[in-house]
Design a protein around this motif. Structure first.
Motif, PDB file in Angstrom:
ATOM      1  N   LEU A 156       0.825  -1.208   0.000  1.00  0.00           N
ATOM      2  CA  LEU A 156       0.000   0.000   0.000  1.00  0.00           C
ATOM      3  C   LEU A 156       0.861   1.261   0.000  1.00  0.00           C
ATOM      4  CD1 LEU A 156      -2.690  -1.306   2.494  1.00  0.00           C
ATOM      5  CD2 LEU A 156      -3.067  -0.747   0.085  1.00  0.00           C
ATOM      6  N   MET A 157       1.915   1.267   0.826  1.00  0.00           N
ATOM      7  CA  MET A 157       2.784   2.446   0.874  1.00  0.00           C
ATOM      8  C   MET A 157       3.526   2.633  -0.450  1.00  0.00           C
ATOM      9  SD  MET A 157       2.434   4.321   3.438  1.00  0.00           S
ATOM     10  CE  MET A 157       3.883   5.372   3.213  1.00  0.00           C
ATOM     11  N   SER A 158       3.831   1.550  -1.109  1.00  0.00           N
ATOM     12  CA  SER A 158       4.473   1.654  -2.414  1.00  0.00           C
ATOM     13  C   SER A 158       3.550   2.385  -3.392  1.00  0.00           C
ATOM     14  CB  SER A 158       4.814   0.257  -2.926  1.00  0.00           C
ATOM     15  OG  SER A 158       5.046   0.302  -4.318  1.00  0.00           O
ATOM     16  N   MET A 159       2.280   2.040  -3.352  1.00  0.00           N
ATOM     17  CA  MET A 159       1.320   2.707  -4.239  1.00  0.00           C
ATOM     18  C   MET A 159       1.215   4.190  -3.903  1.00  0.00           C
ATOM     19  SD  MET A 159      -1.658  -0.211  -4.491  1.00  0.00           S
ATOM     20  CE  MET A 159      -2.585   0.614  -5.793  1.00  0.00           C
ATOM     21  N   VAL A 160       1.201   4.497  -2.597  1.00  0.00           N
ATOM     22  CA  VAL A 160       1.127   5.897  -2.178  1.00  0.00           C
ATOM     23  C   VAL A 160       2.343   6.657  -2.698  1.00  0.00           C
ATOM     24  CG1 VAL A 160       1.229   7.451  -0.179  1.00  0.00           C
ATOM     25  CG2 VAL A 160      -0.254   5.423  -0.114  1.00  0.00           C
ATOM     26  N   GLN A 161       3.516   6.052  -2.524  1.00  0.00           N
ATOM     27  CA  GLN A 161       4.741   6.761  -2.891  1.00  0.00           C
ATOM     28  C   GLN A 161       4.924   6.839  -4.400  1.00  0.00           C
ATOM     29  OE1 GLN A 161       7.730   4.790  -0.281  1.00  0.00           O
ATOM     30  NE2 GLN A 161       7.642   6.692   0.890  1.00  0.00           N
ATOM     31  N   MET A 162       4.348   5.871  -5.124  1.00  0.00           N
ATOM     32  CA  MET A 162       4.431   5.904  -6.588  1.00  0.00           C
ATOM     33  C   MET A 162       3.354   6.797  -7.199  1.00  0.00           C
ATOM     34  SD  MET A 162       7.003   4.034  -7.418  1.00  0.00           S
ATOM     35  CE  MET A 162       6.827   3.531  -9.126  1.00  0.00           C
ATOM     36  N   GLY A 163       2.544   7.406  -6.349  1.00  0.00           N
ATOM     37  CA  GLY A 163       1.500   8.294  -6.856  1.00  0.00           C
ATOM     38  C   GLY A 163       0.305   7.563  -7.432  1.00  0.00           C
ATOM     39  N   GLU A 164       0.114   6.310  -6.982  1.00  0.00           N
ATOM     40  CA  GLU A 164      -0.999   5.514  -7.515  1.00  0.00           C
ATOM     41  C   GLU A 164      -2.243   5.617  -6.623  1.00  0.00           C
ATOM     42  OE1 GLU A 164       2.171   2.318  -9.449  1.00  0.00           O
ATOM     43  OE2 GLU A 164       0.878   1.694  -7.789  1.00  0.00           O
ATOM     44  N   LEU A 165      -2.503   6.810  -6.130  1.00  0.00           N
ATOM     45  CA  LEU A 165      -3.620   7.011  -5.209  1.00  0.00           C
ATOM     46  C   LEU A 165      -4.955   6.620  -5.835  1.00  0.00           C
ATOM     47  CD1 LEU A 165      -2.582  10.455  -3.683  1.00  0.00           C
ATOM     48  CD2 LEU A 165      -2.456   8.207  -2.589  1.00  0.00           C
ATOM     49  N   ALA A 166      -5.082   6.870  -7.122  1.00  0.00           N
ATOM     50  CA  ALA A 166      -6.360   6.598  -7.799  1.00  0.00           C
ATOM     51  C   ALA A 166      -6.669   5.114  -7.811  1.00  0.00           C
ATOM     52  CB  ALA A 166      -6.313   7.148  -9.217  1.00  0.00           C
ATOM     53  N   GLN A 167      -5.641   4.297  -7.676  1.00  0.00           N
ATOM     54  CA  GLN A 167      -5.867   2.851  -7.728  1.00  0.00           C
ATOM     55  C   GLN A 167      -6.025   2.228  -6.343  1.00  0.00           C
ATOM     56  OE1 GLN A 167      -2.634   1.488 -10.497  1.00  0.00           O
ATOM     57  NE2 GLN A 167      -2.636   3.695 -10.852  1.00  0.00           N
ATOM     58  N   ILE A 168      -5.912   3.035  -5.313  1.00  0.00           N
ATOM     59  CA  ILE A 168      -6.057   2.508  -3.949  1.00  0.00           C
ATOM     60  C   ILE A 168      -7.528   2.501  -3.549  1.00  0.00           C
ATOM     61  CG2 ILE A 168      -5.596   2.968  -1.508  1.00  0.00           C
ATOM     62  CD1 ILE A 168      -2.885   3.992  -2.270  1.00  0.00           C
ATOM     63  N   ASP A 169      -7.993   1.370  -3.084  1.00  0.00           N
ATOM     64  CA  ASP A 169      -9.302   1.350  -2.427  1.00  0.00           C
ATOM     65  C   ASP A 169      -9.290   0.304  -1.316  1.00  0.00           C
ATOM     66  OD1 ASP A 169     -10.198  -1.204  -3.308  1.00  0.00           O
ATOM     67  OD2 ASP A 169     -10.863  -0.342  -5.198  1.00  0.00           O
ATOM     68  N   ALA A 170     -10.426   0.223  -0.590  1.00  0.00           N
ATOM     69  CA  ALA A 170     -10.477  -0.578   0.633  1.00  0.00           C
ATOM     70  C   ALA A 170     -10.412  -2.080   0.369  1.00  0.00           C
ATOM     71  CB  ALA A 170     -11.740  -0.236   1.420  1.00  0.00           C
ATOM     72  N   ARG A 171     -10.473  -2.497  -0.885  1.00  0.00           N
ATOM     73  CA  ARG A 171     -10.417  -3.930  -1.170  1.00  0.00           C
ATOM     74  C   ARG A 171      -8.994  -4.462  -1.149  1.00  0.00           C
ATOM     75  NH1 ARG A 171     -14.107  -3.289  -6.433  1.00  0.00           N
ATOM     76  NH2 ARG A 171     -12.587  -1.592  -6.587  1.00  0.00           N
ATOM     77  N   LEU A 172      -8.019  -3.559  -1.204  1.00  0.00           N
ATOM     78  CA  LEU A 172      -6.622  -3.998  -1.184  1.00  0.00           C
ATOM     79  C   LEU A 172      -6.185  -4.312   0.242  1.00  0.00           C
ATOM     80  CD1 LEU A 172      -5.158  -1.330  -3.631  1.00  0.00           C
ATOM     81  CD2 LEU A 172      -5.763  -3.704  -4.146  1.00  0.00           C
ATOM     82  N   GLY A 173      -5.263  -5.260   0.377  1.00  0.00           N
ATOM     83  CA  GLY A 173      -4.691  -5.588   1.673  1.00  0.00           C
ATOM     84  C   GLY A 173      -5.415  -6.741   2.332  1.00  0.00           C
ATOM     85  N   GLU A 174      -4.631  -7.677   2.853  1.00  0.00           N
ATOM     86  CA  GLU A 174      -5.237  -8.863   3.480  1.00  0.00           C
ATOM     87  C   GLU A 174      -5.705  -8.568   4.903  1.00  0.00           C
ATOM     88  OE1 GLU A 174      -2.703 -12.264   3.229  1.00  0.00           O
ATOM     89  OE2 GLU A 174      -3.991 -13.508   4.495  1.00  0.00           O
ATOM     90  N   TYR A 175      -4.824  -8.003   5.735  1.00  0.00           N
ATOM     91  CA  TYR A 175      -5.181  -7.643   7.110  1.00  0.00           C
ATOM     92  C   TYR A 175      -5.369  -6.138   7.261  1.00  0.00           C
ATOM     93  CZ  TYR A 175      -3.538 -12.279   8.683  1.00  0.00           C
ATOM     94  OH  TYR A 175      -3.354 -13.615   8.898  1.00  0.00           O
ATOM     95  N   LEU A 176      -4.542  -5.400   6.495  1.00  0.00           N
ATOM     96  CA  LEU A 176      -4.507  -3.939   6.621  1.00  0.00           C
ATOM     97  C   LEU A 176      -5.102  -3.345   5.356  1.00  0.00           C
ATOM     98  CD1 LEU A 176      -3.179  -2.090   8.808  1.00  0.00           C
ATOM     99  CD2 LEU A 176      -1.140  -2.066   7.367  1.00  0.00           C
ATOM    100  N   GLN A 177      -6.008  -2.415   5.510  1.00  0.00           N
ATOM    101  CA  GLN A 177      -6.601  -1.759   4.343  1.00  0.00           C
ATOM    102  C   GLN A 177      -6.473  -0.250   4.496  1.00  0.00           C
ATOM    103  OE1 GLN A 177     -11.128  -1.716   6.208  1.00  0.00           O
ATOM    104  NE2 GLN A 177     -10.883  -2.473   4.157  1.00  0.00           N
TER     105      GLN A 177
END
Length: 219
Positions: A156-177
DNA sequence: GCGTGATCATGG
DNA sequence: CCATGATCACGC
């Protein structure tokens, strides 16, 4: 009624165990606090009540509640079947961290490395003053828990740092979302786009899924 | 205004 | 019913 911070982990546990089977109304009375008229508004009341009763100290800082003990306090609402009713908020998502952060240096790890869970029975059929506190659980992630948490956090932090905010949603992450964490949908923070330029985005938070906190309750 | 304390409310 | 996205109060 001001309760001093516990001097040791053992003292904190003992205090927490003394709360077992007591009602929220009892605790509020003990602390000389009025139970909220409208519970659907003061959403953080129960967490703040337990902070007071147990002598937590960090206030609104991005640190564990019991700073010197390195322990985070989390209340955990349970459905009548004993399972967690909600996800658990952990911390804000840093949107502008320029350099790489190590998992063990992260705010998420700082808060999850040791948590005092205070479960309580959330029962819509009765008044919150009658809701009962259950046995506390002092917990640290197992090796396997930490592996999954770290993996979620890194992805998730990789996506944040790569500027992929638009692709982040609550379905990602097994334990942490990651989910929104702001006053409302129009709240804005500064984030990065894929070109590394500043853009406006929603404030975001890390949350633990109820499936994970349920594993903590039933190890 | 932001982060902490979280739960609410709706669509599927 | 339940997860996702939205929301509320407070301290500083």
């Amino acid at each position: 009624m001001k309760i001093p911070p516990p001097k040791s982990e053992a003292e904190l546990i003992q205090r927490a165990e003394n709360l077992k089977d007591r009602s929220l109304g009892e605790l509020a009375l003990l602390m000389n606090l009025k139970m909220p008229e409208n519970f659907s508004r003061e959403k953080g009341f129960i967490g703040q009540l337990l902070e007071l009763v147990l002598g937590a100290s960090a206030g609104s800082k991005s640190e564990p509640d019991f700073q010197t003990l390195g322990i985070e306090l989390k209340t955990l609402p349970l459905k009548i079947n004993g399972q967690p009713k909600e996800s658990t908020y952990v911390s804000i998502v840093p949107l502008l961290s320029s350099s790489l952060i190590a998992w063990r240096e992260s705010a998420v790890y700082a808060k999850l490395r040791r948590v005092l869970w205070i479960p309580y029975l959330f029962d819509k059929a009765s008044h919150p003053q009658d809701w009962l506190i259950k046995a506390p659980i002092l917990w640290s992630p197992s090796t396997e828990d930490e592996r999954v948490l770290k993996n979620d956090w890194q992805e998730l932090m990789s996506m944040v740092q790569m500027g992929e905010l638009a692709q982040i949603d609550a379905r990602l992450g097994e334990y942490l979302q990651i989910r929104p964490k702001g006053m409302n949908a129009s709240a804005r923070r500064q984030g990065l786009n894929e070109e590394g330029q500043a853009i406006a985005t929603s404030p975001l938070g890390f949350y633990l899924r109820p499936e994970f906190t349920n594993k903590i309750l039933m190890p």
